[in-house]
Design a protein around this motif. Structure first.
Motif, PDB file in Angstrom:
ATOM      1  N   ASN A 282       0.914  -1.276   0.013  1.00 33.69           N
ATOM      2  CA  ASN A 282       0.162   0.072  -0.128  1.00 33.69           C
ATOM      3  C   ASN A 282       0.968   1.290  -0.094  1.00 33.69           C
ATOM      4  OD1 ASN A 282      -2.505  -1.499   0.453  1.00 33.69           O
ATOM      5  ND2 ASN A 282      -1.724  -2.066   2.305  1.00 33.69           N
ATOM      6  N   LEU A 283       2.176   1.080   0.343  1.00 36.27           N
ATOM      7  CA  LEU A 283       2.990   2.461   0.127  1.00 36.27           C
ATOM      8  C   LEU A 283       3.266   2.769  -1.236  1.00 36.27           C
ATOM      9  CD1 LEU A 283       5.612   1.406   2.949  1.00 36.27           C
ATOM     10  CD2 LEU A 283       3.877   2.975   3.308  1.00 36.27           C
TER      11      LEU A 283
ATOM     12  N   TRP B 124      -3.032   9.234   4.707  1.00 38.61           N
ATOM     13  CA  TRP B 124      -4.340   8.909   4.766  1.00 38.61           C
ATOM     14  C   TRP B 124      -4.603   7.908   3.630  1.00 38.61           C
ATOM     15  CZ3 TRP B 124      -8.285  10.090   1.136  1.00 38.61           C
ATOM     16  CH2 TRP B 124      -9.445   9.584   1.393  1.00 38.61           C
ATOM     17  N   ALA B 125      -4.247   8.178   2.493  1.00 37.66           N
ATOM     18  CA  ALA B 125      -4.620   7.141   1.348  1.00 37.66           C
ATOM     19  C   ALA B 125      -4.159   5.708   1.488  1.00 37.66           C
ATOM     20  CB  ALA B 125      -4.139   7.625   0.074  1.00 37.66           C
ATOM     21  N   VAL B 126      -2.879   5.629   2.114  1.00 46.22           N
ATOM     22  CA  VAL B 126      -2.327   4.514   2.523  1.00 46.22           C
ATOM     23  C   VAL B 126      -3.184   3.723   3.479  1.00 46.22           C
ATOM     24  CG1 VAL B 126      -0.223   3.415   3.754  1.00 46.22           C
ATOM     25  CG2 VAL B 126       0.063   5.183   1.868  1.00 46.22           C
TER      26      VAL B 126
ATOM     27  N   ARG C 267      -4.245   1.569  -6.327  1.00 49.23           N
ATOM     28  CA  ARG C 267      -3.683   2.139  -5.294  1.00 49.23           C
ATOM     29  C   ARG C 267      -2.937   3.266  -5.638  1.00 49.23           C
ATOM     30  NH1 ARG C 267      -2.963  -3.286  -4.120  1.00 49.23           N
ATOM     31  NH2 ARG C 267      -3.186  -3.954  -1.797  1.00 49.23           N
ATOM     32  N   VAL C 268      -2.124   3.316  -6.806  1.00 46.95           N
ATOM     33  CA  VAL C 268      -1.589   4.549  -7.279  1.00 46.95           C
ATOM     34  C   VAL C 268      -2.313   5.649  -7.774  1.00 46.95           C
ATOM     35  CG1 VAL C 268       0.367   5.361  -9.117  1.00 46.95           C
ATOM     36  CG2 VAL C 268       0.663   3.288  -8.138  1.00 46.95           C
TER      37      VAL C 268
ATOM     38  N   VAL D 187       4.191   0.727 -13.366  1.00 44.34           N
ATOM     39  CA  VAL D 187       3.494  -0.073 -12.413  1.00 44.34           C
ATOM     40  C   VAL D 187       2.619  -1.169 -12.714  1.00 44.34           C
ATOM     41  CG1 VAL D 187       1.817   0.240 -10.415  1.00 44.34           C
ATOM     42  CG2 VAL D 187       3.300   2.130 -10.867  1.00 44.34           C
ATOM     43  N   PHE D 188       1.949  -0.961 -13.975  1.00 45.79           N
ATOM     44  CA  PHE D 188       1.091  -2.274 -14.199  1.00 45.79           C
ATOM     45  C   PHE D 188       2.041  -3.636 -14.662  1.00 45.79           C
ATOM     46  CE2 PHE D 188      -1.510  -4.709 -17.319  1.00 45.79           C
ATOM     47  CZ  PHE D 188      -2.255  -5.280 -16.262  1.00 45.79           C
TER      48      PHE D 188
END
Length: 312
Positions: free
Chosen positions: A32-33, A55-57, A158-159, A178-179
């Motif tokens: 999640n980071l 907060w998003a994490v 997440r991103v 990322v994907f």
């Protein structure tokens, strides 16, 4: 005696609180980071941005814990056939399904509170993540190679949520990196599972072979490297230090990728991608080099007087 009955007769389990922590899989929270550093680097490092990214994490950590609990409840019988997953709290009978469901309700309440009381950010990535994982648990995990694409899409979400939290525009080359990078990690896990488990535990494995996973690994690794280099060369906010960043980050990033492939093919790692990455000192060192160089260049880009020693 049935598997359910055998599970009940296991020796005395550790304290319930400890088993609930295991059920939440804190070792996996590092995933999640991913919502933090990329969004913060592009938006510019500020305390307000860091707080919103944190907060998003927290939001996605709660969402991920919900998914872990749901998957462990759904897969508890298949997990008992797996050499490692049979030790998970539900599969091992250390936590009953009703207790796990009650814990999930508490986590869902916490998630809802974070969404309602936190910053005003469109919640669709979180909703999409939960819905996709429900579909994955019930149907999509059996369809190869769609299963690996679904898993990798969770990291893209997440991103996206991290960028939405800090209010930064998203780079398409970065999302592509990322994907495809996450596909490399998932394929490494599937490759490991081909040798340690089988279709009895994960039916989608019937749709993979070692040659196929090796070809897909090479393809996605090339796509990841290309997309990340394109991001660094065009859209990363690192001017006027772009050439210096490319000169350092490109070889360090490629070394980390090569080291991961070595871990998969030579050391037979990959069963737990997070563990394989975080427990390899050379991969961690290479990632730190890339992160520090990017952070320094982006900080200098947003605050030109901060790092005058770097020089153009």
């Amino acid at each position: 005696m049935s598997a359910e009955g055998a599970a009940v007769e296991l020796p005395a389990a550790p304290a319930l609180a400890g088993q609930l922590v295991r059920l939440a899989r804190p070792r996996q929270w590092a995933k999640n980071l991913l919502a933090v550093p990329l969004a913060l680097l592009d938006a510019g490092p500020t305390w307000a941005g860091a707080a919103r990214a944190g907060w998003a994490v927290a939001v996605f950590t709660c969402a991920a814990v919900l998914v872990y609990i749901g998957n462990d409840i759904s897969d508890r019988r298949a997990d008992r056939l797996h050499p490692a997953k049979r030790h998970r709290p539900i599969a091992a009978g250390r936590i009953s399904v009703p207790v796990a469901a009650g814990f999930a309700a508490v986590v869902a309440l916490l998630l809802g509170s974070l969404l309602l009381l936190g910053p005003s950010v469109p919640p669709w990535p979180v909703a999409a993540y939960l819905l996709v994982n429900v579909a994955y648990s019930r149907w999509l995990k059996h369809a190869a190679p769609l299963d690996i694409c679904v898993v990798a899409s969770g990291f893209v979400l997440r991103v996206l949520y991290g960028y939405g939290a800090v209010g930064a525009p998203v780079s398409l080359p970065l999302l592509s990196a990322v994907f495809t990078g996450c596909l490399v990690l998932v394929l490494g896990k599937r490759r490991h599972e081909l040798g340690t488990a089988g279709p009895e535990h994960r039916p989608a494995l019937a749709g993979y072979t070692l040659p196929l996973t090796d070809q897909l690994l090479g393809l996605n690794l090339a796509l990841t490297a290309g997309a990340f280099l394109l991001y660094l060369a065009t859209e990363a906010p690192v001017d006027p230090y772009r050439q210096a960043v490319l000169a350092v980050a490109a070889p360090a990033g490629l070394f980390a990728a090569f080291r991961y492939l070595q871990a998969i093919h030579v050391h037979r790692a990959g069963g737990d991608p997070v563990r394989a990455l975080l427990h390899d000192r050379l991969i961690v060192a290479a990632a730190c080099v890339v992160g520090l160089v990017l952070a320094a260049a982006i900080a200098a880009h947003h605050h030109p007087t901060l790092l005058t020693w770097m020089g153009p």
